[in-house]
Design a protein around this motif. Structure first.
Motif, mmCIF file in Angstrom:
data_model
loop_
_atom_site.group_PDB
_atom_site.id
_atom_site.type_symbol
_atom_site.label_atom_id
_atom_site.label_comp_id
_atom_site.label_asym_id
_atom_site.label_seq_id
_atom_site.Cartn_x
_atom_site.Cartn_y
_atom_site.Cartn_z
ATOM 1 N N GLY A 86 42.581 -4.928 43.221
ATOM 2 C CA GLY A 86 43.216 -4.125 44.259
ATOM 3 C C GLY A 86 42.204 -3.331 45.058
ATOM 4 O O GLY A 86 40.997 -3.513 44.932
ATOM 5 N N LEU A 87 42.736 -2.427 45.849
ATOM 6 C CA LEU A 87 41.882 -1.560 46.647
ATOM 7 C C LEU A 87 41.288 -0.464 45.773
ATOM 8 O O LEU A 87 41.911 -0.014 44.824
ATOM 9 C CB LEU A 87 42.703 -0.919 47.765
ATOM 10 N N ASP A 88 40.091 -0.003 46.133
ATOM 11 C CA ASP A 88 39.513 1.100 45.385
ATOM 12 C C ASP A 88 40.172 2.409 45.824
ATOM 13 O O ASP A 88 40.931 2.454 46.790
ATOM 14 C CB ASP A 88 37.989 1.139 45.524
ATOM 15 N N ALA A 89 39.910 3.481 45.086
ATOM 16 C CA ALA A 89 40.580 4.758 45.327
ATOM 17 C C ALA A 89 40.295 5.304 46.729
ATOM 18 O O ALA A 89 41.197 5.839 47.385
ATOM 19 C CB ALA A 89 40.153 5.780 44.277
ATOM 20 N N GLU A 90 39.064 5.176 47.211
ATOM 21 C CA GLU A 90 38.716 5.690 48.537
ATOM 22 C C GLU A 90 39.529 4.994 49.622
ATOM 23 O O GLU A 90 40.054 5.632 50.536
ATOM 24 C CB GLU A 90 37.219 5.506 48.824
ATOM 25 N N THR A 91 39.654 3.675 49.512
ATOM 26 C CA THR A 91 40.405 2.912 50.498
ATOM 27 C C THR A 91 41.886 3.232 50.405
ATOM 28 O O THR A 91 42.562 3.441 51.421
ATOM 29 C CB THR A 91 40.167 1.405 50.302
ATOM 30 N N GLU A 92 42.401 3.269 49.196
ATOM 31 C CA GLU A 92 43.813 3.580 48.982
ATOM 32 C C GLU A 92 44.154 4.953 49.572
ATOM 33 O O GLU A 92 45.158 5.103 50.275
ATOM 34 C CB GLU A 92 44.114 3.553 47.487
ATOM 35 N N ASP A 93 43.317 5.954 49.312
ATOM 36 C CA ASP A 93 43.551 7.301 49.843
ATOM 37 C C ASP A 93 43.544 7.307 51.366
ATOM 38 O O ASP A 93 44.385 7.959 51.997
ATOM 39 C CB ASP A 93 42.492 8.279 49.334
ATOM 40 N N ALA A 94 42.596 6.614 51.955
ATOM 41 C CA ALA A 94 42.499 6.571 53.416
ATOM 42 C C ALA A 94 43.724 5.898 54.029
ATOM 43 O O ALA A 94 44.265 6.375 55.033
ATOM 44 C CB ALA A 94 41.224 5.838 53.841
ATOM 45 N N LEU A 95 44.171 4.820 53.434
ATOM 46 C CA LEU A 95 45.332 4.116 53.971
ATOM 47 C C LEU A 95 46.613 4.947 53.822
ATOM 48 O O LEU A 95 47.447 4.965 54.725
ATOM 49 C CB LEU A 95 45.483 2.758 53.295
ATOM 50 N N GLU B 195 35.893 -0.841 55.056
ATOM 51 C CA GLU B 195 34.612 -1.542 55.200
ATOM 52 C C GLU B 195 33.703 -1.254 54.008
ATOM 53 O O GLU B 195 32.993 -2.142 53.531
ATOM 54 C CB GLU B 195 33.923 -1.129 56.497
ATOM 55 N N GLY B 196 33.736 -0.011 53.506
ATOM 56 C CA GLY B 196 32.924 0.356 52.346
ATOM 57 C C GLY B 196 33.303 -0.430 51.110
ATOM 58 O O GLY B 196 32.453 -0.774 50.289
ATOM 59 N N GLN B 197 34.588 -0.720 50.976
ATOM 60 C CA GLN B 197 35.000 -1.535 49.837
ATOM 61 C C GLN B 197 34.553 -2.980 50.038
ATOM 62 O O GLN B 197 34.027 -3.603 49.125
ATOM 63 C CB GLN B 197 36.511 -1.493 49.635
ATOM 64 N N LEU B 198 34.747 -3.491 51.230
ATOM 65 C CA LEU B 198 34.415 -4.896 51.482
ATOM 66 C C LEU B 198 32.919 -5.175 51.361
ATOM 67 O O LEU B 198 32.537 -6.227 50.855
ATOM 68 C CB LEU B 198 34.916 -5.318 52.867
ATOM 69 N N ASP B 199 32.083 -4.245 51.829
ATOM 70 C CA ASP B 199 30.641 -4.518 51.796
ATOM 71 C C ASP B 199 29.961 -4.053 50.501
ATOM 72 O O ASP B 199 28.763 -4.213 50.340
ATOM 73 C CB ASP B 199 29.935 -3.920 53.020
ATOM 74 N N GLY B 200 30.741 -3.465 49.593
ATOM 75 C CA GLY B 200 30.184 -3.058 48.310
ATOM 76 C C GLY B 200 29.593 -1.663 48.281
ATOM 77 O O GLY B 200 29.115 -1.207 47.238
ATOM 78 N N ARG C 186 28.004 3.391 45.369
ATOM 79 C CA ARG C 186 28.043 4.845 45.203
ATOM 80 C C ARG C 186 28.645 5.222 43.860
ATOM 81 O O ARG C 186 28.166 6.136 43.192
ATOM 82 C CB ARG C 186 28.854 5.488 46.331
ATOM 83 N N ARG C 187 29.680 4.518 43.425
ATOM 84 C CA ARG C 187 30.318 4.797 42.137
ATOM 85 C C ARG C 187 29.342 4.533 40.987
ATOM 86 O O ARG C 187 29.228 5.340 40.069
ATOM 87 C CB ARG C 187 31.586 3.957 41.987
ATOM 88 N N ARG C 188 28.599 3.419 41.058
ATOM 89 C CA ARG C 188 27.613 3.110 40.018
ATOM 90 C C ARG C 188 26.523 4.181 39.973
ATOM 91 O O ARG C 188 26.104 4.612 38.895
ATOM 92 C CB ARG C 188 26.987 1.737 40.250
ATOM 93 N N GLU C 189 26.063 4.643 41.151
ATOM 94 C CA GLU C 189 25.049 5.691 41.203
ATOM 95 C C GLU C 189 25.576 6.990 40.597
ATOM 96 O O GLU C 189 24.863 7.680 39.870
ATOM 97 C CB GLU C 189 24.610 5.928 42.644
ATOM 98 N N ARG C 190 26.822 7.332 40.892
ATOM 99 C CA ARG C 190 27.436 8.548 40.346
ATOM 100 C C ARG C 190 27.528 8.480 38.826
ATOM 101 O O ARG C 190 27.220 9.444 38.123
ATOM 102 C CB ARG C 190 28.830 8.707 40.969
ATOM 103 N N ILE C 191 27.922 7.336 38.311
ATOM 104 C CA ILE C 191 28.036 7.151 36.857
ATOM 105 C C ILE C 191 26.654 7.220 36.212
ATOM 106 O O ILE C 191 26.472 7.884 35.183
ATOM 107 C CB ILE C 191 28.747 5.821 36.529
ATOM 108 N N ALA C 192 25.669 6.554 36.797
ATOM 109 C CA ALA C 192 24.312 6.576 36.248
ATOM 110 C C ALA C 192 23.758 7.998 36.247
ATOM 111 O O ALA C 192 23.126 8.423 35.281
ATOM 112 C CB ALA C 192 23.403 5.649 37.060
#
Length: 59
Positions: A2-11, A34-39, A44-50
């Motif tokens: 599905g859509l990620d949280a950022e996209t879902e919130d924006a929509l 676009e941020g979800q589609l291009d990765g 950003r989520r991986r960087e935050r977790i790391a």
């Protein structure tokens, strides 16, 4: 997948503002999608977790 949280919130924000959604809100939703589609969102989520693990002495 599905859509990620950022996209879902924006929509949902655009939906809630309908039918008078301001152009800035539509543009923000487009950027989130676009941020979800291009990765970019996932990167950003991986960087935050790391960073979270690094701050706690892990990883």
């Amino acid at each position: 997948m599905g859509l990620d949280a950022e996209t879902e919130d924006a929509l949902w924000a655009v939906y809630d503002a309908h039918p008078q959604a301001p152009e800035e809100l539509v543009a923000a939703a487009r950027l989130a999608f676009e941020g979800q589609l291009d990765g970019a969102d996932a990167a950003r989520r991986r960087e935050r977790i790391a960073r979270w693990f690094a701050e706690r002495g892990g990883g």
